[in-house]
Motif scaffolding. Structure first.
Motif, PDB file in Angstrom:
ATOM      1  N   LEU B 337       0.826  -1.217   0.000  1.00  0.00           N
ATOM      2  CA  LEU B 337       0.000   0.000   0.000  1.00  0.00           C
ATOM      3  C   LEU B 337       0.861   1.269   0.000  1.00  0.00           C
ATOM      4  CD1 LEU B 337      -2.856  -0.936   2.510  1.00  0.00           C
ATOM      5  CD2 LEU B 337      -2.998  -0.766   0.037  1.00  0.00           C
ATOM      6  N   PHE B 338       2.102   1.132  -0.459  1.00  0.00           N
ATOM      7  CA  PHE B 338       3.005   2.281  -0.422  1.00  0.00           C
ATOM      8  C   PHE B 338       2.611   3.393  -1.399  1.00  0.00           C
ATOM      9  CE2 PHE B 338       7.225   0.861   1.734  1.00  0.00           C
ATOM     10  CZ  PHE B 338       6.511   0.615   2.883  1.00  0.00           C
ATOM     11  N   ASP B 339       1.627   3.124  -2.272  1.00  0.00           N
ATOM     12  CA  ASP B 339       1.187   4.230  -3.116  1.00  0.00           C
ATOM     13  C   ASP B 339       0.148   5.099  -2.397  1.00  0.00           C
ATOM     14  OD1 ASP B 339      -0.714   2.333  -3.108  1.00  0.00           O
ATOM     15  OD2 ASP B 339      -1.052   2.274  -5.280  1.00  0.00           O
ATOM     16  N   THR B 340      -0.135   4.767  -1.132  1.00  0.00           N
ATOM     17  CA  THR B 340      -1.036   5.603  -0.330  1.00  0.00           C
ATOM     18  C   THR B 340      -0.471   7.010  -0.216  1.00  0.00           C
ATOM     19  OG1 THR B 340      -1.589   3.669   0.989  1.00  0.00           O
ATOM     20  CG2 THR B 340      -2.156   5.801   1.936  1.00  0.00           C
ATOM     21  N   LYS B 341      -1.362   7.978  -0.354  1.00  0.00           N
ATOM     22  CA  LYS B 341      -0.911   9.361  -0.232  1.00  0.00           C
ATOM     23  C   LYS B 341      -0.881   9.755   1.237  1.00  0.00           C
ATOM     24  CE  LYS B 341      -2.564  11.146  -4.652  1.00  0.00           C
ATOM     25  NZ  LYS B 341      -2.159   9.970  -5.358  1.00  0.00           N
ATOM     26  N   VAL B 342       0.080  10.585   1.601  1.00  0.00           N
ATOM     27  CA  VAL B 342       0.081  11.018   2.987  1.00  0.00           C
ATOM     28  C   VAL B 342      -0.710  12.319   3.133  1.00  0.00           C
ATOM     29  CG1 VAL B 342       2.135   9.800   3.765  1.00  0.00           C
ATOM     30  CG2 VAL B 342       2.401  12.008   2.718  1.00  0.00           C
ATOM     31  N   ASP B 343      -1.929  12.152   3.573  1.00  0.00           N
ATOM     32  CA  ASP B 343      -2.744  13.271   4.035  1.00  0.00           C
ATOM     33  C   ASP B 343      -3.671  12.696   5.106  1.00  0.00           C
ATOM     34  OD1 ASP B 343      -5.265  12.346   2.782  1.00  0.00           O
ATOM     35  OD2 ASP B 343      -4.226  12.788   0.911  1.00  0.00           O
ATOM     36  N   PHE B 344      -4.382  13.547   5.806  1.00  0.00           N
ATOM     37  CA  PHE B 344      -5.155  13.073   6.954  1.00  0.00           C
ATOM     38  C   PHE B 344      -6.140  11.956   6.574  1.00  0.00           C
ATOM     39  CE2 PHE B 344      -3.837  17.324   8.377  1.00  0.00           C
ATOM     40  CZ  PHE B 344      -3.341  17.024   9.627  1.00  0.00           C
ATOM     41  N   GLU B 345      -6.869  12.161   5.453  1.00  0.00           N
ATOM     42  CA  GLU B 345      -7.921  11.217   5.098  1.00  0.00           C
ATOM     43  C   GLU B 345      -7.354   9.888   4.614  1.00  0.00           C
ATOM     44  OE1 GLU B 345      -8.072  14.451   4.221  1.00  0.00           O
ATOM     45  OE2 GLU B 345      -9.695  14.961   5.608  1.00  0.00           O
ATOM     46  N   SER B 346      -6.357   9.952   3.711  1.00  0.00           N
ATOM     47  CA  SER B 346      -5.859   8.712   3.110  1.00  0.00           C
ATOM     48  C   SER B 346      -5.224   7.800   4.146  1.00  0.00           C
ATOM     49  CB  SER B 346      -4.826   9.012   2.027  1.00  0.00           C
ATOM     50  OG  SER B 346      -5.314   9.972   1.143  1.00  0.00           O
ATOM     51  N   LEU B 347      -4.494   8.387   5.112  1.00  0.00           N
ATOM     52  CA  LEU B 347      -3.846   7.554   6.114  1.00  0.00           C
ATOM     53  C   LEU B 347      -4.888   6.898   7.009  1.00  0.00           C
ATOM     54  CD1 LEU B 347      -0.711   9.658   7.101  1.00  0.00           C
ATOM     55  CD2 LEU B 347      -0.764   7.505   5.864  1.00  0.00           C
ATOM     56  N   GLU B 348      -5.944   7.630   7.311  1.00  0.00           N
ATOM     57  CA  GLU B 348      -6.995   7.058   8.138  1.00  0.00           C
ATOM     58  C   GLU B 348      -7.683   5.915   7.402  1.00  0.00           C
ATOM     59  OE1 GLU B 348      -9.252  10.216  10.153  1.00  0.00           O
ATOM     60  OE2 GLU B 348     -10.769   8.653  10.461  1.00  0.00           O
ATOM     61  N   ALA B 349      -7.838   6.089   6.095  1.00  0.00           N
ATOM     62  CA  ALA B 349      -8.524   5.072   5.301  1.00  0.00           C
ATOM     63  C   ALA B 349      -7.785   3.734   5.317  1.00  0.00           C
ATOM     64  CB  ALA B 349      -8.700   5.560   3.866  1.00  0.00           C
ATOM     65  N   VAL B 350      -6.454   3.761   5.478  1.00  0.00           N
ATOM     66  CA  VAL B 350      -5.728   2.490   5.506  1.00  0.00           C
ATOM     67  C   VAL B 350      -5.450   2.040   6.937  1.00  0.00           C
ATOM     68  CG1 VAL B 350      -4.681   2.715   3.231  1.00  0.00           C
ATOM     69  CG2 VAL B 350      -3.466   3.618   5.218  1.00  0.00           C
ATOM     70  N   GLY B 351      -6.143   2.639   7.893  1.00  0.00           N
ATOM     71  CA  GLY B 351      -6.072   2.149   9.273  1.00  0.00           C
ATOM     72  C   GLY B 351      -4.943   2.727  10.094  1.00  0.00           C
ATOM     73  N   SER B 352      -4.304   3.788   9.593  1.00  0.00           N
ATOM     74  CA  SER B 352      -3.277   4.432  10.402  1.00  0.00           C
ATOM     75  C   SER B 352      -3.723   5.869  10.651  1.00  0.00           C
ATOM     76  CB  SER B 352      -1.936   4.393   9.681  1.00  0.00           C
ATOM     77  OG  SER B 352      -0.915   4.835  10.551  1.00  0.00           O
ATOM     78  N   ILE B 353      -2.845   6.676  11.188  1.00  0.00           N
ATOM     79  CA  ILE B 353      -3.166   8.086  11.327  1.00  0.00           C
ATOM     80  C   ILE B 353      -1.939   8.904  10.953  1.00  0.00           C
ATOM     81  CG2 ILE B 353      -4.888   7.800  13.152  1.00  0.00           C
ATOM     82  CD1 ILE B 353      -2.688   8.865  15.100  1.00  0.00           C
TER      83      ILE B 353
END
Lengths: 160, 525
Positions: B337-353
């Motif tokens: 999932l390293f193509d996840t963007k780092v912003d508040f919403e995207s990180l929350e969507a993958v179960g992190s913050i």
């Protein structure tokens, strides 16, 4: 039990009383006062807690409650060399736990203990914010970065 | 001091600064009124909160003024306080401490209440292990924090500010003390700031080693000289905060963003980053990465770009396994999932913050069950004990994880882990308890196989959980007896020049034989 000697520490106690008098009006003064005591005496002797209580008019039970809450305060004297191993995430994934074990093994004391000759004590510390130089060990105010397990014996042999 | 004198200092000191920086031309880019750092790792970065780090001398207020410092305050004082709030609101600056609450809305709420006294608090109790951007800002650019606080004070009508800084950061404390003195001497703090009717003072308070004091109400209790336990959330702190008065509490990085936003405008800031997460974020890129360090990137950059393009990838040719963000409140994001963007919403969507911005890279040698256990140990240690789910629930979670890493777990433990985690999240009083099971939940979700191996096969594929390792000597053994000499429990038998054997029932899995074998004849399972 460690008995606190007022005579021997007279000068420090006087300075400490002055500190309390000077800051008496400060709102929320208890924490700064406890920090001053910890810095001055190296730990929080029971006798000093009683002195704070009578001086500031705060019950000893309240003072004890506050002092036990924060990990910075110690109720037993620490060793001449206080070895603290950073247990932040970056240090942990770079082998901090092994370093801690090695210190423990070499000095034959557990985490949080002081050697019988009061020379060394081992504590673990929360992240010191030097994550890019992990793992990090601090001995008194000296910081050692990129520390390796094999450095343990060498470092200890350098401390007089 | 007035704005004219401030301009004089700026013009004079700018040339002094340029002269000093030009002595090391390979280190700095000096453009039209802008200075930046040279180097491959800075190319993809956009430094706003860190704009002065490594450039100005933090102990000289003149150098801060030379780069335009305190002009945001000077100009704001010429306008109404509500103009400041409007700009911050329009810029959509969200709190950089972790939760991402809009700073402008916080300020507006505190400005609304009319009382005799209000407070501005700077949360510099940076406790997340693996994050150190606040330390870097406090040490390298303390005046930007002071200016940000003064601006907040003007906006909400407060005349007193507190900086609550960790005692573990002695250098930051020293740099703040110097900065406050200098600002007072230059009439940039104190009474009648820059000749106006605005008074603002800042006092420093030191933490005493309690992670929970990073929670806003616990921090206020601590400033008040009490045990740092979070309050029941009857009131927002903007209504009743420190000593029951309206209080704005912002984190260091948030405050460092305030002066540039007011200087360059809300629109400029909004154009950086993503739609919902404006601006940049500083990450502490650490762990198993070639070039660890602080990076400040526009929100919305992918984890891959940060780890590989800026951080140079994983050392020793190993494979990345996960990235942990958000410290003990965050989660592990697996490499697929390293193509996840780092912003508040995207990180929350993958179960992190987002958290405060720690980004710890882990490779194949890190065991995910062990990592979850590491964070749980932290949370158990730092739980203040006020509410039951956090105090007892986390302890039970930790016990299950300990069983798993010792090979005493069962498959049913995994369901228990998940259920208990959800209960703790839903029922804890403060942010610490509500997020403490996140490391467990995210690793369970993405690395279920590893958990299953620990529970069912008593196997740790990363070789971290020593109790689960099994050592066997293969036929490469030349019978040198070196392993016999190193074994602390004498469980290896065999004669010289013949193949040796390990008695598995006696073995304590210390790994000494493995480390000392000269011919790699010991297999680890």
């Amino acid at each position: 039990m460690f008995i606190f000697d007022f005579e021997e520490n007279k000068e420090k106690v006087d300075q400490f009383i002055q500190f309390m008098d000077k800051n008496r009006q400060m709102k929320g003064v208890l924490l700064p006062v406890l920090q001053e005591a910890q810095n001055k005496f190296g730990y929080l002797p029971k006798e000093i807690l009683q002195l704070i209580s009578s001086h500031l008019g705060i019950p000893t039970s309240t003072i004890y409650g506050v002092a036990t809450f924060y990990s910075q305060f110690s109720f037993v004297p620490r060793g001449k060399y206080s070895i603290s191993v950073c247990m932040g995430t970056a240090c942990y994934v770079n082998g901090a736990a092994d370093i801690l074990d090695e210190f423990s093994k070499v000095l034959s004391i557990n985490l949080g203990e002081t050697t019988a000759d009061r020379k060394f004590s081992i504590i673990e510390t929360r992240c010191v914010g030097l994550c890019s130089d992990a793992p990090v060990v601090t001995i008194n105010n000296q910081v050692y970065t990129h520390f390796k397990k094999s450095d343990v014996k060498h470092i200890l042999s350098l401390l007089p | 001091m007035n704005i004219k004198e401030l301009t004089q200092i700026r013009e004079q000191q700018w040339w002094e600064l340029i002269k000093r920086l030009n002595e090391e031309p390979f280190k700095y880019h000096i453009g039209d009124g802008e200075i930046s750092l040279k180097g491959e790792e800075f190319k993809l970065q956009q430094r706003i909160a860190l704009r002065n780090i490594g450039i100005i001398n933090p102990n000289k207020i003149e150098e801060y003024i030379a780069t335009g410092g305190y002009f945001a305050l000077a100009r704001a004082l010429e306008n109404e306080p509500k103009e400041v709030i409007k700009t911050i609101k329009d810029a959509n600056l969200r709190g950089r401490g972790g939760a991402g609450f809009p700073a402008g809305r916080k300020w507006e709420a505190a400005a609304y209440h009319e009382t005799d006294e209000k407070y501005v608090v700077c949360n510099a109790d940076e406790g997340d292990p693996g994050a150190y951007m606040d330390r870097s800002i406090l040490e390298g650019d303390p005046h930007t924090v002071l200016e940000g606080m003064a601006l907040c004070g003007y906006a909400i009508g407060a005349s007193k500010g507190y900086i609550y800084v960790r005692a573990e950061y002695p250098k930051a404390v020293a740099s703040l003390i110097t900065a406050i003195e200098q600002a007072k001497a230059h009439n940039l703090l104190g009474n009648h700031i820059l000749g106006s009717d605005f008074h603002f003072d800042i006092e420093l308070r030191l933490g005493a080693g309690a992670f929970v004091c990073g929670e806003s109400t616990a921090l206020m209790e601590s400033i008040e000289g009490k045990r740092g336990m979070p309050r029941n959330k009857e009131f927002r702190t903007t209504e009743r905060g420190l000593w029951g008065k309206p209080t704005v509490i912002n984190n260091v990085e948030t405050l460092a963003n305030i002066p540039p936003i007011l200087t360059k405008g809300a629109q400029w800031f909004k154009e950086i980053g993503t739609e919902k997460s404006s601006g940049t974020k500083v990450f502490a890129l650490v762990g198993k990465v070639q070039k660890p360090g602080l990076v400040e990137v526009p929100m919305g950059m992918s984890i891959y770009d940060i780890v590989y393009l800026i951080g140079g990838g994983i050392p020793k040719g190993k494979k990345a396994k996960a990235v942990q963000t958000g410290g003990p409140s965050g989660g592990c994001i697996p490499s697929h999932l390293f193509d996840t963007k780092v912003d508040f919403e995207s990180l929350e969507a993958v179960g992190s913050i987002m958290g405060s911005g720690g980004m710890v890279v882990m490779d194949e040698n890190d065991c995910m069950v062990d990592i979850a256990k590491f964070f749980l140990e932290f949370s158990v240690d730092e739980s203040c004990g006020k509410c039951t789910p956090c105090r007892i629930g986390n302890k039970r979670l930790l016990e299950i994880l300990q069983r798993l890493t010792l090979g005493e777990g069962e498959i049913s433990d995994l369901t228990k882990l998940e259920n208990l985690s959800r209960v703790i999240c839903q029922t804890s009083l403060c942010g610490l308890g509500q997020s403490s099971p996140n490391p467990v939940l995210s690793t369970l979700n993405y690395f279920y196989d590893e958990y299953k191996e620990h529970a069912q096969d008593k196997h740790c594929r990363s070789g971290v959980c020593k109790a689960l390792l099994r050592y066997e000597i293969n036929d490469r053994c030349v019978g040198c007896t070196r392993c016999v000499q190193h074994c602390p429990v004498d469980c290896i038998s065999g004669s010289i020049r013949e193949r040796h054997y390990i008695d598995a029932t006696e073995c304590i899995h210390c790994g000494e034989c493995f480390k000392n074998c000269p011919v790699n004849a010991i297999d680890v399972f």
